[in-house]
Design an enzyme around this catalytic site. Structure first.
Site: not given
Ligand code: FBP
Length: 548
Positions: A78, A142, A173, A199-200, A202
């Site tokens: 993400g 991803r 991951d 990165k994230t 979250d």
């Molecule tokens: P990452 O862990 O890859 O940084 O992604 C976080 C996130 O934004 C989460 O908060 C959310 O649940 C998910 O990605 C949403 O994924 P997508 O962009 O595939 O809809």
């Protein structure tokens, strides 16, 4: 690219760097490290990269190579504000060491490495992306890098381009995969180093050596601005309860940080729900009781912050999701062959344990269908697609109806649901993220030039001015433990959930009863990029509480 006035003005912002990165960098090695748990298993799986020391950078004589090197970059997962600054930091760091150094971006995430989709990054490209949000400079994806064939294909592509090192900019991951890749290339003596960057949005990739993942600061500031605006609207009109789901797949760090910034009436923290073994009905009763208490004071409005991963933390739901994950992983073909959700659900009910079959049957259709959706490539339930805010609104409404009949509730309940997620992931990075990301990138360039592999770029002491930040490298194996994924035990970076004995959660607990009953909203307003440092350079409340 058509640029906004802010984008143009931000291009000339010079990110602040820690003092140690401004000149020649000396690497100081710390003690041998151990993984956070399951040491024997992790050591066995990573014989070449286990136990390496923590590295700290100081001003001094550099051991970096002066030979020209080429580096490949991958943005994974993400989006998170600041990714472009990680790239510009790597680029500037490498070019400073040797202008002949080259930087390639693999396009569209880890898949770009395997499929050999790349672009060389040059001054004229990088300069357009400095201090901007988004991952659009090279795109993200991803694809999970976990098969030996992918590693070999990636190596072949790196060799063809003369690439000596890869930087994987990703979450837990993706950095787990970076670690596996580093080990594989080292074991093969392949001549390709692998470095990770945390990165994230979250905020769940953090530990003793990684104080925060990048993007968390900006995303929380964007959501807090929006929550503040909604709270001001609620306090003006005095007629709506706003149920706001906030992104953050598992951990509730975003909800907690936004609560500390905005002081809403109710904040659900998934980790607490799990620790108290709360049922969905108990979560709903808790909200309804607070709505009733405010109504008794004549206040039929309020805000509820809901972490998007909540359903996975309600113990019965967690058990159900774990069983569904295994079933979906092992019966993919059969499940995908069904045309309707009803058939799929009936098939799964037959296969679930008796206890979980009952839970699954009891769920409203919308939620049950969302739980059967495809997992992401890492096996995670796509919680962003589960409309928890709507589920809670409906359940609270039903509970209040009963309470009214019983004479326990006197108010009016009208609710609005919101989901804040994607709107924060590509915002122009705050000064904090712009500086932090540039420093992380610059640090990665030093780790590469020093020949390191299997390390994550680390910049610490983040509540101090940037000048005093401590840069270095942390062995990724140090962050690993064994967890069950897709029905098998795998080595993974341990996800950092909200600690219930941690300072940020305690800060919330100290105030939440007051915030629930009384209206104590704070309106943070939009991120400021220019102006006094006490407005523009603030770190998150989470970092501040944790550093006390
Ligand atoms: P990452 O862990 O890859 O940084 O992604 C976080 C996130 O934004 C989460 O908060 C959310 O649940 C998910 O990605 C949403 O994924 P997508 O962009 O595939 O809809």
């Amino acid at each position: 690219m058509i640029k906004s006035p802010l984008q143009i003005a931000r291009e000339s912002y010079s990110p602040k760097l820690p003092a140690a990165l401004k000149g020649s960098v000396k690497i100081v090695e710390g003690k041998k490290t151990e993984s956070v748990a399951d040491q024997a298993d992790i050591e066995k799986l990573f014989p070449n990269t286990y136990g390496m020391p923590v590295l700290t950078f100081e001003e001094g004589e550099s051991g970096a190579t002066d030979k020209a090197i080429s580096v490949g970059l991958i943005l994974s997962g993400g989006q998170a504000p600041g990714g472009h600054n990680v790239i510009s930091g790597i680029y500037d760091g490498l070019k400073k060491l040797n202008p002949a150094n080259k930087v390639y971006g693999f396009l569209g995430g880890p898949g770009g490495l395997v499929d050999n989709n790349y672009q060389e990054l040059t001054d004229d490209i990088i300069d357009h992306y400095r201090n901007t949000g988004g991952f659009d400079i090279i795109g993200s994806g991803r694809t999970k890098l976990e098969e030996v064939e992918q590693f070999d294909k990636g190596l072949e592509n790196c060799k063809a381009l003369g690439i000596n090192a890869l930087v994987i900019i990703g979450g837990d991951d993706s950095n787990t995969n970076a670690c596996v890749l580093a080990e594989y290339y080292k074991q093969k003596d392949a001549g390709v180093q692998v470095i990770g960057c945390p990165k994230t949005i979250d905020g769940d990739l953090k530990n003793e050596m990684i104080e925060t993942s990048f993007g968390f600061d900006t995303a929380c500031k964007v959501y807090s601005e929006l929550i503040g605006n909604i709270q001001r609207d609620a306090n003006s009109a005095k007629k709506y309860w706003h149920f706001i789901k906030l992104m953050g797949r598992s951990a509730s760090h975003i909800a907690l940080e936004c609560a500390l910034q905005t002081q809403p009436n109710i904040t659900i923290i998934s980790e607490e729900v799990e620790a108290k073994s709360m049922t969905l009905d108990e979560v709903v009763s808790d909200i309804a009781n607070k709505v009733a208490a405010r109504a008794a004071n004549g206040e039929n409005f309020g805000t509820v912050l809901i972490p998007e991963g909540l359903v996975e933390f309600i113990p019965a739901m967690k058990k159900l999701i774990a069983e569904l994950n295994d079933l979906l992983a092992h019966n993919e073909e059969e499940v995908n062959a069904f045309e309707t959700n009803k058939e799929k659900r009936e098939y799964l009910v037959e296969k679930l344990s008796a206890e979980m079959a009952e839970v699954f049957k009891s769920l409203p259709n919308a939620i049950a269908n969302q739980l059967m959706l495809d997992r992401d490539p890492h096996g995670n339930v796509q919680v962003s697609m589960i409309e928890t805010e709507k589920l809670l609104i409906d359940m609270v409404k039903a509970k209040l109806k009963k309470m009214k009949k019983a004479g326990e509730y006197v108010g009016k309940f009208a609710a609005q649901g919101h989901f804040f997620g994607y709107e924060g992931r590509c915002a122009a990075p705050s000064n904090f993220d712009a500086d932090y990301c540039y420093s992380l990138g610059y640090t990665a360039s030093v780790l590469i030039a020093e020949g390191k592999t299997g390390y994550m770029s680390s910049v610490r002491n983040l509540t101090a001015p940037a000048e005093k930040w401590i840069a270095g490298g942390v062995p990724v194996t140090m962050m690993m433990n064994m967890e069950r994924r897709h029905g098998e035990m795998k080595p993974v970076i341990q996800k950092a959930l909200v600690k219930l004995d941690g300072a940020p959660f305690k800060a919330l607990c100290a105030k939440r009863d007051d915030w629930a009953l009384n209206t104590k909203y704070v309106y943070p307003g939009p991120i400021q990029y220019f102006g006094p440092t006490e407005v523009c350079d603030l770190p998150t409340k989470t970092l501040v509480e944790e550093s006390k």
